[in-house]
Design an enzyme around this catalytic site. Structure first.
Site, PDB file in Angstrom:
ATOM      1  N   PRO A   1      55.117  40.357  45.001  1.00  0.00           N
ATOM      2  CA  PRO A   1      54.783  38.929  44.941  1.00  0.00           C
ATOM      3  C   PRO A   1      54.238  38.479  46.294  1.00  0.00           C
ATOM      4  CG  PRO A   1      57.140  39.195  45.194  1.00  0.00           C
ATOM      5  CD  PRO A   1      56.566  40.582  45.122  1.00  0.00           C
TER       6      PRO A   1
ATOM      7  N   ASP B   1      54.509  40.216  51.666  1.00  0.00           N
ATOM      8  CA  ASP B   1      55.432  40.297  50.536  1.00  0.00           C
ATOM      9  C   ASP B   1      56.493  39.212  50.702  1.00  0.00           C
ATOM     10  OD1 ASP B   1      57.369  40.976  48.660  1.00  0.00           O
ATOM     11  OD2 ASP B   1      57.141  43.132  48.962  1.00  0.00           O
ATOM     12  N   HIS B   2      56.489  38.250  49.783  1.00  0.00           N
ATOM     13  CA  HIS B   2      57.404  37.112  49.923  1.00  0.00           C
ATOM     14  C   HIS B   2      58.860  37.500  49.685  1.00  0.00           C
ATOM     15  CE1 HIS B   2      57.840  32.949  50.708  1.00  0.00           C
ATOM     16  NE2 HIS B   2      56.666  32.576  50.232  1.00  0.00           N
ATOM     17  N   ARG B   3      59.108  38.740  49.237  1.00  0.00           N
ATOM     18  CA  ARG B   3      60.489  39.174  49.051  1.00  0.00           C
ATOM     19  C   ARG B   3      61.172  39.493  50.372  1.00  0.00           C
ATOM     20  NH1 ARG B   3      59.438  44.095  45.034  1.00  0.00           N
ATOM     21  NH2 ARG B   3      57.955  44.484  46.729  1.00  0.00           N
TER      22      ARG B   3
ATOM     23  N   CYS C   1      60.338  38.130  53.511  1.00  0.00           N
ATOM     24  CA  CYS C   1      60.401  37.029  54.462  1.00  0.00           C
ATOM     25  C   CYS C   1      59.779  35.779  53.854  1.00  0.00           C
ATOM     26  CB  CYS C   1      59.693  37.370  55.778  1.00  0.00           C
ATOM     27  SG  CYS C   1      57.898  37.520  55.617  1.00  0.00           S
TER      28      CYS C   1
END
Length: 487
Positions: A280, A457-459, A461
């Site tokens: 994501p 990758d928003h997972r 940070c």
């Protein structure tokens, strides 16, 4: 004599690759060769490599032609032992598959199909490389169990009470379904079934001796949504007509060419698809005044015309410093088989950079870049670019990055919605540097401006971390002297 013939199969060239294109033979039938002598050049999805022979003797047969794509685990070359008779390759072939049992044609066909589909973790490893993650990575002899297992399975179908359960090699033992003595399937097919929640106990194998094939799993996956028998009947005419160069059914246009997706292009397609489907990602960008950096480099070039780092090397130095400050972007996101998840951090930075070659886009990485100066980074970037374009980069050089720097400004574009280089978690892109109006000390001026784009990758940070890193690199470019002094 057949016992004097040695068959060398295409080895696992590292990184879990399952096939390679035979570029050029370096030996011919009748040549005398020694151990570790290069016998062929092959091109994988990673690089061009020379394959050394593990045997010494006389070349008896070459299993393939230049331009042909070969599967890992398939015969590459047959070599008669030194001092042995010159028996024909055809007579020697059975020795390579000897299992102590004379296999019937049907069983041999089943075994060959199994070997074709079993591409994951071959255990047949190229000298100097290793098979990652496989339980059979320590094997020191060729695998010989496939024919024996399939053959005995066929015998059990005919006489269930007459034959005892065979002792399986570890690589094959994990592919058997309890209660289905003949169902010996490849790890690749098992993984497909596991990923889609399909029970292999409920599948009847369509292969010889009850072998469960990839098509059987695919049929089970699609069964709830579409009739199994209708799909191949409906698609067959379209496939045949397209192959014959007829009019495309959807567009109404004549098909002008069909290009196989293989090598680097195949690897890029698989990697980008996995990145898009699993990560994501989010993107942040900023315009940067690079005037001071260009002026500093011009001054250095006057002093040392032949020893001045390129702009990319300076930016790479700023990136490694920024990753030390924001280490969350220098990680990997992992999901275990049980569903648990971890963010894996690294004690160091392997800085990848995108390089366009005649074979496609590759991403060599500068290992331990965090300990290098701008001048050292420049030298290593130039070296890796050269070997990558020559197709000589090793799998380690092409597959070990922890963060990627992409200079797409060389293509004359300002920005890009980049796809992260899986399994990394971030990529920094640098656009072209052009003259733009810029406000300096309250007055309008013409400055050298570029755009930095960070995909992350928003997972691992949130936006604050990503923006902090991007701003750090931007500030270093705008004030390079002060930044370098503090590093």
């Amino acid at each position: 004599m057949s016992s004097d013939m040695q068959v060398f199969k295409l080895p696992d060239l590292g990184e879990g690759l399952t096939e390679a294109e035979l570029v050029n033979w370096l030996v011919a039938v009748g040549d005398e060769i020694v151990v570790d002598q290069p016998i062929a050049e092959v091109e994988t999805a990673k690089s061009m490599v020379e394959v050394p022979s593990p045997y010494a003797g006389t070349v008896a047969e070459l299993h393939g032609e230049a331009g042909q794509t070969l599967d890992v685990g398939k015969p590459l070359i047959s070599i008669a032992r030194a001092g042995a008779g010159s028996g024909s390759p055809a007579a020697a072939a059975p020795a390579a598959l000897s299992s102590g049992i004379e296999a019937s044609p049907a069983v041999e066909a089943a075994a060959e199909t199994y070997r074709t589909e079993e591409k994951a973790g071959s255990g047949n490893v190229l000298i100097g490389y290793g098979t990652p993650g496989g339980a059979t990575g320590g094997r020191t002899r060729p695998r010989k169990a496939s024919v024996a297992v399939v053959d005995r399975a066929a015998e059990r179908v005919a006489e269930p009470a007459a034959v005892a359960e065979p002792v399986l090699e570890p690589a094959v033992a994990g592919t058997r379904i309890p209660g289905k003595l003949s169902a010996v399937i490849s790890p690749l097919v098992r993984k497909m079934a596991r990923d889609h929640g399909v029970s292999l106990d409920a599948i009847e194998g369509s292969g010889a001796s009850g072998l469960i094939m990839r098509r059987d799993v695919e049929a089970a996956i699609s069964a709830p949504e579409a009739p199994v028998a209708a799909a191949p009947i409906a698609e067959a005419p379209a496939v045949a007509s397209a192959a014959a160069g007829a009019v495309d059914g959807r567009t109404g246009l004549a098909v002008s060419a069909r290009t196989p997706v293989r090598g680097v292009r195949k690897a890029v397609a698989a990697n980008m698809t996995k990145s898009r489907s699993e990560i994501p990602e989010a993107t942040v960008w900023v315009d940067v005044d690079a005037t001071a950096l260009l002026e500093m480099r011009a001054e250095l070039k006057k002093r040392a015309p032949h020893d001045t780092p390129g702009l990319l090397a300076f930016i790479a130095r700023f990136v490694t410093a920024g990753l030390k400050k924001y280490p969350a972007l220098n990680t990997r996101f992992e999901t275990a088989a049980d569903g648990s998840q971890e963010i894996v951090g690294f004690d160091g930075i392997n800085l990848g950079f995108a390089a366009q070659t005649d074979r496609g886009l590759v991403v060599p990485s500068v290992r331990n870049a965090h300990g290098m100066s701008a001048r050292e980074l420049d030298a290593e970037i130039r070296r890796l670019t050269a070997v990558a374009r020559d197709g000589k980069a090793t799998p380690a050089e092409l597959g070990s990055g922890t963060f990627t720097l992409n200079n797409y400004g060389v293509f004359g574009v300002d920005g890009s919605a980049a796809i992260i280089n899986y399994p990394e978690v971030a990529m920094l892109g640098v656009g072209r540097i052009i003259d733009k109006p810029w406000v300096v000390n309250g007055e309008l001026a013409v400055r050298k401006v570029t755009e930095l784009t960070l995909a992350f990758d928003h997972r691992v940070c949130d936006g604050e971390t990503a923006a902090g890193f991007l701003r750090y690199v931007a500030d270093a470019i705008e004030n390079p002297g002060g930044a370098l002094a503090d590093m």
